[in-house]
Design a protein around this motif. Structure first.
Motif, mmCIF file in Angstrom:
data_model
loop_
_atom_site.group_PDB
_atom_site.id
_atom_site.type_symbol
_atom_site.label_atom_id
_atom_site.label_comp_id
_atom_site.label_asym_id
_atom_site.label_seq_id
_atom_site.Cartn_x
_atom_site.Cartn_y
_atom_site.Cartn_z
ATOM 1 N N GLN A 156 13.352 6.248 3.402
ATOM 2 C CA GLN A 156 12.382 6.632 4.417
ATOM 3 C C GLN A 156 11.226 5.625 4.428
ATOM 4 N N ASN A 157 10.569 5.510 5.580
ATOM 5 C CA ASN A 157 9.348 4.708 5.646
ATOM 6 C C ASN A 157 8.254 5.466 4.895
ATOM 7 N N VAL A 158 7.487 4.740 4.078
ATOM 8 C CA VAL A 158 6.449 5.351 3.249
ATOM 9 C C VAL A 158 5.405 6.093 4.100
ATOM 10 N N LYS A 159 5.397 5.830 5.388
ATOM 11 C CA LYS A 159 4.420 6.483 6.283
ATOM 12 C C LYS A 159 4.531 8.003 6.261
ATOM 13 N N ALA A 161 -0.836 6.408 8.868
ATOM 14 C CA ALA A 161 0.577 6.155 9.169
ATOM 15 C C ALA A 161 0.739 5.313 10.426
ATOM 16 N N HIS A 169 0.015 1.635 9.479
ATOM 17 C CA HIS A 169 0.595 1.059 8.273
ATOM 18 C C HIS A 169 1.486 -0.157 8.537
ATOM 19 N N ASP A 170 2.376 -0.088 9.511
ATOM 20 C CA ASP A 170 3.265 -1.228 9.785
ATOM 21 C C ASP A 170 2.464 -2.465 10.184
ATOM 22 N N LYS A 228 2.455 -6.161 8.392
ATOM 23 C CA LYS A 228 2.703 -7.356 9.194
ATOM 24 C C LYS A 228 1.539 -8.338 9.057
#
Length: 195
Positions: free
Chosen positions: A6-9, A17, A20-21, A25
């Motif tokens: 899963q995405n840690v978000k 959340a 976060h990406d 980046k």
């Protein structure tokens, strides 16, 4: 394990959340470390959606061309509950209580303090404690604090004394002050209990 893959978000409140990406980046592009190696207090999200306080420290590991991030999280719920319990004791105390830092700035007052001095807590917290004193004490108070912090010589700590307090309307009243000191890390706090 329901988290693996899963995405840690999913462990974060929405306000973090959603960003976060872009944080990842940005770091991959610039190499500027904003949170790696630095601990900080945040909110975590449980599987049931409830939030709780955590202390998070992030580290980075490189294996070949792959980059991994490890987060060490400590649940602060117990500490938060203990702090709430202590605050409830202070707020409900019958005697007025005021806490200042080493610069004389009010950090906390309880309800009894507000009632006696006829202020709201928002009007006191962040102000210099001199606001609660007649001029003859107020004009000297900052130098008293500075002398103690510099020399460590106690003149009023641990010794009760009779003084006068100044209410929000400018009127004065007699009080008995007991003063104590506490240290948290490098910070010094003074707590006064009044009668």
């Amino acid at each position: 394990n329901e988290l693996v893959g899963q995405n840690v978000k999913i462990l974060m409140p929405e306000e973090h959340a959603s960003q976060h990406d872009s944080y990842l980046k940005n770091y991959a592009t610039t190499g500027v470390k904003k949170v790696l190696g630095v601990g900080r207090q945040l909110r975590g999200r449980r599987s049931d959606g409830s939030m709780f306080s955590i202390y998070l420290t992030l580290s980075e590991a490189r294996i070949g061309k792959r980059v991994f991030y490890a987060g060490h999280m400590r649940d602060l719920s117990a500490e938060e509950q203990e702090q709430e319990r202590m605050m409830s004791i202070l707020s409900s105390a019958v005697d007025p209580i005021v806490q200042i830092n080493e610069k004389g700035i009010i950090q906390m007052v309880n309800n009894a303090c507000c009632q006696v001095f006829k202020y709201q807590d928002v009007d006191l917290v962040g102000q210099n404690v001199k606001i609660l004193m007649p001029e003859e004490h107020a004009s000297q108070h900052d130098s008293y604090l500075e002398t103690y912090v510099t020399t460590g010589i106690k003149k009023v700590l641990g010794v009760g004394r009779k003084l006068r307090g100044k209410k929000s309307d400018g009127s004065f009243f007699g009080l008995y002050l007991s003063l104590s000191e506490s240290r948290i890390g490098n910070d010094i706090f003074f707590t006064g209990i009044l009668r």
